[in-house]
Write an enzyme that holds these catalytic residues in place. Structure first.
Site, PDB file in Angstrom:
ATOM      1  N   MET A  52       5.559  13.910  41.121  1.00  0.00           N
ATOM      2  CA  MET A  52       4.965  13.582  42.421  1.00  0.00           C
ATOM      3  C   MET A  52       3.500  13.185  42.220  1.00  0.00           C
ATOM      4  O   MET A  52       2.705  13.253  43.160  1.00  0.00           O
ATOM      5  CB  MET A  52       5.077  14.767  43.370  1.00  0.00           C
ATOM      6  CG  MET A  52       6.540  15.115  43.664  1.00  0.00           C
ATOM      7  SD  MET A  52       6.792  15.975  45.216  1.00  0.00           S
ATOM      8  CE  MET A  52       5.812  17.425  44.953  1.00  0.00           C
ATOM      9  N   HIS A  89       2.379  17.579  32.895  1.00  0.00           N
ATOM     10  CA  HIS A  89       3.162  16.341  33.060  1.00  0.00           C
ATOM     11  C   HIS A  89       3.045  15.452  31.821  1.00  0.00           C
ATOM     12  O   HIS A  89       4.028  14.850  31.388  1.00  0.00           O
ATOM     13  CB  HIS A  89       2.633  15.519  34.250  1.00  0.00           C
ATOM     14  CG  HIS A  89       2.803  16.162  35.590  1.00  0.00           C
ATOM     15  ND1 HIS A  89       1.744  16.656  36.307  1.00  0.00           N
ATOM     16  CD2 HIS A  89       3.905  16.369  36.342  1.00  0.00           C
ATOM     17  CE1 HIS A  89       2.183  17.134  37.460  1.00  0.00           C
ATOM     18  NE2 HIS A  89       3.486  16.983  37.509  1.00  0.00           N
ATOM     19  N   GLU A 131      -2.016  18.056  32.343  1.00  0.00           N
ATOM     20  CA  GLU A 131      -1.556  18.120  30.955  1.00  0.00           C
ATOM     21  C   GLU A 131      -0.070  18.503  30.854  1.00  0.00           C
ATOM     22  O   GLU A 131       0.636  18.038  29.956  1.00  0.00           O
ATOM     23  CB  GLU A 131      -2.454  19.106  30.193  1.00  0.00           C
ATOM     24  CG  GLU A 131      -2.224  19.192  28.713  1.00  0.00           C
ATOM     25  CD  GLU A 131      -2.171  17.841  27.977  1.00  0.00           C
ATOM     26  OE1 GLU A 131      -2.919  16.908  28.341  1.00  0.00           O
ATOM     27  OE2 GLU A 131      -1.344  17.731  27.044  1.00  0.00           O
ATOM     28  N   VAL A 137       3.169  24.348  30.239  1.00  0.00           N
ATOM     29  CA  VAL A 137       1.828  24.223  29.640  1.00  0.00           C
ATOM     30  C   VAL A 137       0.873  25.067  30.491  1.00  0.00           C
ATOM     31  O   VAL A 137       0.956  25.058  31.721  1.00  0.00           O
ATOM     32  CB  VAL A 137       1.379  22.748  29.593  1.00  0.00           C
ATOM     33  CG1 VAL A 137      -0.031  22.624  29.026  1.00  0.00           C
ATOM     34  CG2 VAL A 137       2.362  21.935  28.757  1.00  0.00           C
ATOM     35  N   ASP A 182       9.097  25.064  36.795  1.00  0.00           N
ATOM     36  CA  ASP A 182       9.951  25.021  37.989  1.00  0.00           C
ATOM     37  C   ASP A 182      11.376  25.375  37.558  1.00  0.00           C
ATOM     38  O   ASP A 182      12.265  24.526  37.520  1.00  0.00           O
ATOM     39  CB  ASP A 182       9.879  23.634  38.631  1.00  0.00           C
ATOM     40  CG  ASP A 182       8.478  23.327  39.124  1.00  0.00           C
ATOM     41  OD1 ASP A 182       7.947  24.111  39.919  1.00  0.00           O
ATOM     42  OD2 ASP A 182       7.905  22.320  38.683  1.00  0.00           O
TER      43      ASP A 182
HETATM   44  O1  PAF Z   1       8.804  18.715  40.195  1.00  0.00           O
HETATM   45  C1  PAF Z   1       8.440  17.776  40.929  1.00  0.00           C
HETATM   46  O2  PAF Z   1       7.338  17.225  40.790  1.00  0.00           O
HETATM   47  C2  PAF Z   1       9.372  17.291  42.025  1.00  0.00           C
HETATM   48  O3  PAF Z   1      10.085  18.337  42.591  1.00  0.00           O
HETATM   49  C3  PAF Z   1      10.323  16.164  41.560  1.00  0.00           C
HETATM   50  C4  PAF Z   1      11.284  16.656  40.491  1.00  0.00           C
HETATM   51  C5  PAF Z   1       9.515  14.995  41.025  1.00  0.00           C
HETATM   52  C6  PAF Z   1      11.163  15.675  42.746  1.00  0.00           C
HETATM   53  O4  PAF Z   1      10.360  15.156  43.756  1.00  0.00           O
END
Ligand code: PAF
Length: 280
Positions: free
Chosen positions: A30, A37, A35, A176, A150
């Protein structure tokens, strides 16, 4: 690195990559990349020759009183981060284009979505599963990388992929952490310096449960108590849940004996909701 906004542009780019003999990796995000991501993108790069990153703040996974409107949008920084981390293409659709007018189809992954965050964020995982299914259809990747922070989201996506036969391999990548141990999250931006210090009680609580588990304790009440004691010592934290769960089903367990389990925690710190987890 290309930036595209529509599904036909994305599919054409992916088709060109395939024609060039490359496998396709995918990292859905999103935006407001940190870091954590970037490590997902680097992992996708190790797994595939062509890496698609989606940046889309998905309205359907936010509740009416949640932070959709104020969720940080930092596209230019994100673009640079993706490029440095080795992404091949960013897919950044608009909500109006991505959800057809009158869209009425949902992916609801029952059971596994119900507890933990699902209990406190009704509709959240329905929004996540639906948008991820749409993104998988759009990107048609061979492999997709999600963060283990998550944990329930990862379990929901794995179950959806299994149940609906999506031809994509799912990788869960290690969390991380900030230098002080707090799990990296886009929402850490909302925290003051003092709150970021107070948040260290969350990883400390997880470590307390892990340390007890290492001594051979399998009783979930004892493991939870070890974590809850640490959380309770930091009055700024308002725990929402602290559960010992089976890693595959996300169902709470009475004992970790003979199972792959994790401890999962959600807390409010001021107006910010933080989640974290650790394997036991
Ligand atoms: O983890 C996230 O950033 C969001 O839940 C995702 C997987 C991009 C879905 O919108």
């Amino acid at each position: 690195m290309e930036v595209v906004h529509t599904i036909p542009e994305l599919r054409a780019a992916v088709a060109r990559a395939r024609q060039a003999g490359k496998s396709v990796g995918f990292v859905p995000t999103m935006g407001c990349l940190h870091e954590g991501h970037l490590s997902l993108i680097r992992r996708a790069k190790q797994e595939s020759g062509y890496v698609v990153v989606s940046i889309f703040v998905n309205p359907t996974q936010f509740g009416p009183n949640e932070d959709f409107a104020k969720y940080p949008r930092t596209f230019e920084d994100d673009r640079q981060g993706c490029e440095v981390a080795g992404a091949s293409l960013i897919f950044a659709p608009s909500a109006a284009d991505f959800y057809p007018a009158g869209a009425s189809t949902w992916v609801d992954v029952e059971g596994i979505s119900a507890g933990l965050c699902g209990e406190f964020r009704p509709g959240h995982f329905r929004g996540v599963a639906t948008v991820v299914a749409m993104l998988f259809n759009a990107a048609q990747a061979d492999v997709a990388v999600f963060g283990r922070k998550d944990l329930q989201q990862l379990a929901v996506i794995r179950r959806m992929v299994r149940d609906l036969h999506f031809p994509v391999r799912i990788i869960g990548h290690e969390t991380v952490r900030e230098p002080n141990g707090v799990a990296m999250s886009s929402r850490n931006r909302y925290l003051s310096a003092e709150q970021l210090t107070q948040a260290t009680a969350i990883p400390s609580a997880l470590s307390a449960a892990q340390a007890l588990a290492k001594t051979g304790v399998t009783d979930a009440v004892k493991l939870r108590t070890a974590a809850n004691d640490v959380l309770a010592a930091q009055p700024a934290l308002k725990p929402q849940y602290c559960e010992i769960v089976d890693l595959e089903t996300m169902a709470p367990v009475a004992s970790t004996a003979g199972k792959r389990c994790a401890i999962a925690v959600a807390c409010h710190l001021g107006a910010t909701r933080l989640i974290d987890n650790a394997d036991l």
